[in-house]
Motif scaffolding. Structure first.
Motif, PDB file in Angstrom:
ATOM      1  N   ILE A  85      42.543 -46.106 -27.018  1.00 30.60           N
ATOM      2  CA  ILE A  85      43.916 -45.654 -26.790  1.00 30.60           C
ATOM      3  C   ILE A  85      44.344 -45.980 -25.367  1.00 30.60           C
ATOM      4  O   ILE A  85      45.480 -46.350 -25.108  1.00 30.60           O
ATOM      5  CB  ILE A  85      44.053 -44.144 -27.078  1.00 30.60           C
ATOM      6  CG1 ILE A  85      43.903 -43.879 -28.575  1.00 30.60           C
ATOM      7  CG2 ILE A  85      45.400 -43.623 -26.594  1.00 30.60           C
ATOM      8  CD1 ILE A  85      43.919 -42.413 -28.940  1.00 30.60           C
ATOM      9  N   GLY A  86      43.440 -45.835 -24.433  1.00 33.58           N
ATOM     10  CA  GLY A  86      43.724 -46.254 -23.063  1.00 33.58           C
ATOM     11  C   GLY A  86      43.893 -45.107 -22.093  1.00 33.58           C
ATOM     12  O   GLY A  86      44.225 -43.977 -22.469  1.00 33.58           O
ATOM     13  N   LEU A  87      43.657 -45.414 -20.825  1.00 33.35           N
ATOM     14  CA  LEU A  87      43.840 -44.436 -19.766  1.00 33.35           C
ATOM     15  C   LEU A  87      45.325 -44.101 -19.635  1.00 33.35           C
ATOM     16  O   LEU A  87      46.180 -44.951 -19.850  1.00 33.35           O
ATOM     17  CB  LEU A  87      43.318 -44.999 -18.435  1.00 33.35           C
ATOM     18  CG  LEU A  87      41.810 -45.261 -18.362  1.00 33.35           C
ATOM     19  CD1 LEU A  87      41.460 -45.956 -17.056  1.00 33.35           C
ATOM     20  CD2 LEU A  87      41.036 -43.954 -18.491  1.00 33.35           C
ATOM     21  N   GLY A  88      45.606 -42.880 -19.259  1.00 33.18           N
ATOM     22  CA  GLY A  88      46.989 -42.474 -19.096  1.00 33.18           C
ATOM     23  C   GLY A  88      47.631 -41.995 -20.383  1.00 33.18           C
ATOM     24  O   GLY A  88      48.770 -41.542 -20.385  1.00 33.18           O
ATOM     25  N   SER A  89      46.898 -42.098 -21.498  1.00 29.80           N
ATOM     26  CA  SER A  89      47.408 -41.589 -22.771  1.00 29.80           C
ATOM     27  C   SER A  89      47.059 -40.109 -22.901  1.00 29.80           C
ATOM     28  O   SER A  89      46.070 -39.640 -22.351  1.00 29.80           O
ATOM     29  CB  SER A  89      46.790 -42.363 -23.941  1.00 29.80           C
ATOM     30  OG  SER A  89      47.133 -43.723 -23.865  1.00 29.80           O
ATOM     31  N   THR A  90      47.884 -39.384 -23.637  1.00 26.92           N
ATOM     32  CA  THR A  90      47.657 -37.962 -23.865  1.00 26.92           C
ATOM     33  C   THR A  90      47.512 -37.710 -25.361  1.00 26.92           C
ATOM     34  O   THR A  90      48.455 -37.969 -26.124  1.00 26.92           O
ATOM     35  CB  THR A  90      48.835 -37.120 -23.331  1.00 26.92           C
ATOM     36  OG1 THR A  90      49.003 -37.388 -21.941  1.00 26.92           O
ATOM     37  CG2 THR A  90      48.580 -35.638 -23.547  1.00 26.92           C
ATOM     38  N   TYR A 128      49.160 -39.272 -30.308  1.00 28.37           N
ATOM     39  CA  TYR A 128      49.064 -39.399 -28.851  1.00 28.37           C
ATOM     40  C   TYR A 128      50.377 -39.893 -28.258  1.00 28.37           C
ATOM     41  O   TYR A 128      51.236 -40.446 -28.956  1.00 28.37           O
ATOM     42  CB  TYR A 128      47.929 -40.360 -28.471  1.00 28.37           C
ATOM     43  CG  TYR A 128      48.020 -41.727 -29.116  1.00 28.37           C
ATOM     44  CD1 TYR A 128      48.614 -42.804 -28.454  1.00 28.37           C
ATOM     45  CD2 TYR A 128      47.506 -41.952 -30.397  1.00 28.37           C
ATOM     46  CE1 TYR A 128      48.710 -44.065 -29.040  1.00 28.37           C
ATOM     47  CE2 TYR A 128      47.592 -43.197 -30.990  1.00 28.37           C
ATOM     48  CZ  TYR A 128      48.194 -44.251 -30.313  1.00 28.37           C
ATOM     49  OH  TYR A 128      48.284 -45.479 -30.911  1.00 28.37           O
ATOM     50  N   ASP A 129      50.544 -39.684 -26.968  1.00 21.87           N
ATOM     51  CA  ASP A 129      51.670 -40.199 -26.193  1.00 21.87           C
ATOM     52  C   ASP A 129      51.126 -41.077 -25.082  1.00 21.87           C
ATOM     53  O   ASP A 129      50.003 -40.876 -24.608  1.00 21.87           O
ATOM     54  CB  ASP A 129      52.485 -39.059 -25.572  1.00 21.87           C
ATOM     55  CG  ASP A 129      53.232 -38.235 -26.610  1.00 21.87           C
ATOM     56  OD1 ASP A 129      53.613 -38.796 -27.654  1.00 21.87           O
ATOM     57  OD2 ASP A 129      53.427 -37.024 -26.377  1.00 21.87           O
ATOM     58  N   MET A 135      56.265 -43.571 -24.724  1.00 19.34           N
ATOM     59  CA  MET A 135      55.933 -44.086 -26.054  1.00 19.34           C
ATOM     60  C   MET A 135      55.175 -43.008 -26.824  1.00 19.34           C
ATOM     61  O   MET A 135      54.603 -42.088 -26.232  1.00 19.34           O
ATOM     62  CB  MET A 135      55.060 -45.335 -25.945  1.00 19.34           C
ATOM     63  CG  MET A 135      55.610 -46.447 -25.059  1.00 19.34           C
ATOM     64  SD  MET A 135      56.982 -47.361 -25.786  1.00 19.34           S
ATOM     65  CE  MET A 135      56.127 -48.306 -27.065  1.00 19.34           C
ATOM     66  N   THR A 136      55.172 -43.152 -28.139  1.00 19.61           N
ATOM     67  CA  THR A 136      54.393 -42.246 -28.965  1.00 19.61           C
ATOM     68  C   THR A 136      53.608 -43.065 -29.978  1.00 19.61           C
ATOM     69  O   THR A 136      53.992 -44.198 -30.299  1.00 19.61           O
ATOM     70  CB  THR A 136      55.287 -41.218 -29.683  1.00 19.61           C
ATOM     71  OG1 THR A 136      54.480 -40.186 -30.245  1.00 19.61           O
ATOM     72  CG2 THR A 136      56.107 -41.856 -30.802  1.00 19.61           C
ATOM     73  N   GLY A 137      52.524 -42.512 -30.453  1.00 19.72           N
ATOM     74  CA  GLY A 137      51.714 -43.258 -31.410  1.00 19.72           C
ATOM     75  C   GLY A 137      50.884 -42.355 -32.300  1.00 19.72           C
ATOM     76  O   GLY A 137      50.673 -41.172 -32.005  1.00 19.72           O
ATOM     77  N   VAL A 138      50.442 -42.928 -33.411  1.00 19.63           N
ATOM     78  CA  VAL A 138      49.505 -42.252 -34.306  1.00 19.63           C
ATOM     79  C   VAL A 138      48.540 -43.314 -34.802  1.00 19.63           C
ATOM     80  O   VAL A 138      48.932 -44.463 -35.032  1.00 19.63           O
ATOM     81  CB  VAL A 138      50.232 -41.560 -35.485  1.00 19.63           C
ATOM     82  CG1 VAL A 138      50.995 -42.555 -36.353  1.00 19.63           C
ATOM     83  CG2 VAL A 138      49.249 -40.773 -36.340  1.00 19.63           C
ATOM     84  N   LEU A 139      47.274 -42.962 -34.895  1.00 13.60           N
ATOM     85  CA  LEU A 139      46.296 -43.869 -35.493  1.00 13.60           C
ATOM     86  C   LEU A 139      45.519 -43.124 -36.565  1.00 13.60           C
ATOM     87  O   LEU A 139      45.339 -41.904 -36.492  1.00 13.60           O
ATOM     88  CB  LEU A 139      45.368 -44.482 -34.441  1.00 13.60           C
ATOM     89  CG  LEU A 139      44.324 -43.632 -33.720  1.00 13.60           C
ATOM     90  CD1 LEU A 139      43.076 -43.385 -34.567  1.00 13.60           C
ATOM     91  CD2 LEU A 139      43.918 -44.308 -32.424  1.00 13.60           C
ATOM     92  N   VAL A 140      45.081 -43.879 -37.560  1.00 14.33           N
ATOM     93  CA  VAL A 140      44.246 -43.342 -38.631  1.00 14.33           C
ATOM     94  C   VAL A 140      43.031 -44.256 -38.736  1.00 14.33           C
ATOM     95  O   VAL A 140      43.179 -45.476 -38.859  1.00 14.33           O
ATOM     96  CB  VAL A 140      44.997 -43.295 -39.972  1.00 14.33           C
ATOM     97  CG1 VAL A 140      44.082 -42.776 -41.078  1.00 14.33           C
ATOM     98  CG2 VAL A 140      46.238 -42.417 -39.862  1.00 14.33           C
TER      99      VAL A 140
END
Length: 199
Positions: A113-118, A141-142, A158-163
Motif C-alpha cells: 500500500i505504501g508509506l504515508g497511507s492510512t 485505506y486512504d 485519494m481513497t482505496g480498497v483492496l481484496v
C-alpha cells in the motif's frame, strides 16, 4: 392395524413435508460453485484466469488494452480526465510467493500500500465462487497522490480498497480500486468488493 388420522398427525406430517421441501434446494450447496457475483447496472467486468470483477463503466472507467498496461497487472480499468488518471481498478495475480491463504495474501498486498497511507479498516469477506476459494480479506485505506505517471497533483487526497485471497488453483490475487477521495462512495466500494467472482 388401522391407522387413524387426527388433526395433530396431519399437522405434523405437513410440517415434516414442508421442512423436507425447504431442505432439498440446499442439497449440493458448498460442494461446488457458489454462483456468480452480481455487477451493478452501468458497470462492466474485467475477466482474468483467476477471477472477474466489476468496474463503474458509467462513471468513465474503461478497460486498458493489454499492450498498454504494466506487466504486473492481469487486467486494468482506468478513469482518465484531462489526461490525469483519477481512478484505477487493477487485478494482480501471482503477486507473491509462499502465499497459501487469504491472510497471507492480504499481508503481502498490504505491504504494498505504501508509506504515508492510512488503513481505515480490515475485515474478512466471502466472495462468490468455489467454496475453497471464497475466503478473502478486505483492506480500506486512504493515501495522497504522488503526482507521478499521470496521477493527480502531489498531495491530492485519494481513497482505496483492496481484496486479497487465493483462487481455487492456489494462485494468490489482489484486486484494487483507487480513486480521488469523494469520487466513489462507500456504497460503490462495497459494490466493487461484492462484484468479485473467484474461479
Amino acid at each position: 392395524m388401522t391407522m387413524t388420522s387426527t388433526p395433530q398427525v396431519r399437522r405434523a406430517a405437513a410440517a415434516a413435508a414442508l421442512g423436507l421441501s425447504l431442505l432439498l434446494p440446499l442439497a449440493g450447496c458448498g460442494s461446488g460453485a457458489e454462483g456468480k457475483a452480481s455487477v451493478p447496472e452501468g458497470w462492466s467486468t474485467l475477466d482474468t484466469d483467476s477471477l472477474s470483477v466489476g468496474y463503474p463503466k458509467a462513471k468513465g472507467y474503461a478497460e486498458q488494452p493489454a499492450a498498454e498496461r504494466s506487466r504486473n497487472n492481469a487486467a486494468v480499468a482506468l478513469k482518465v480526465e484531462n489526461g490525469i488518471r483519477t481512478g484505477m481498478v487493477s487485478v494482480q495475480l501471482n503477486f507473491a510467493t509462499g502465499v497459501s491463504d487469504a491472510g497471507e495474501a492480504a499481508a503481502a498486498a498490504g505491504a504494498g500500500i505504501g508509506l504515508g497511507s492510512t488503513r481505515r479498516a480490515t475485515e474478512d469477506v466471502r466472495l462468490a465462487g468455489p467454496a475453497k476459494s471464497r475466503e478473502a480479506r478486505r483492506i480500506d485505506y486512504d493515501f495522497t497522490a504522488d503526482g507521478k505517471e499521470d496521477t493527480p497533483n502531489k498531495g491530492t487526497p485519494m481513497t482505496g480498497v483492496l481484496v486479497a485471497g487465493v483462487d481455487s488453483g492456489g494462485v494468490p490475487f489482489v484486486v484494487r480500486l483507487n480513486a480521488v477521495k469523494g469520487e466513489v462512495s462507500g456504497e460503490e466500494l462495497d459494490a466493487f468488493v461484492g462484484s468479485i467472482t473467484v474461479k
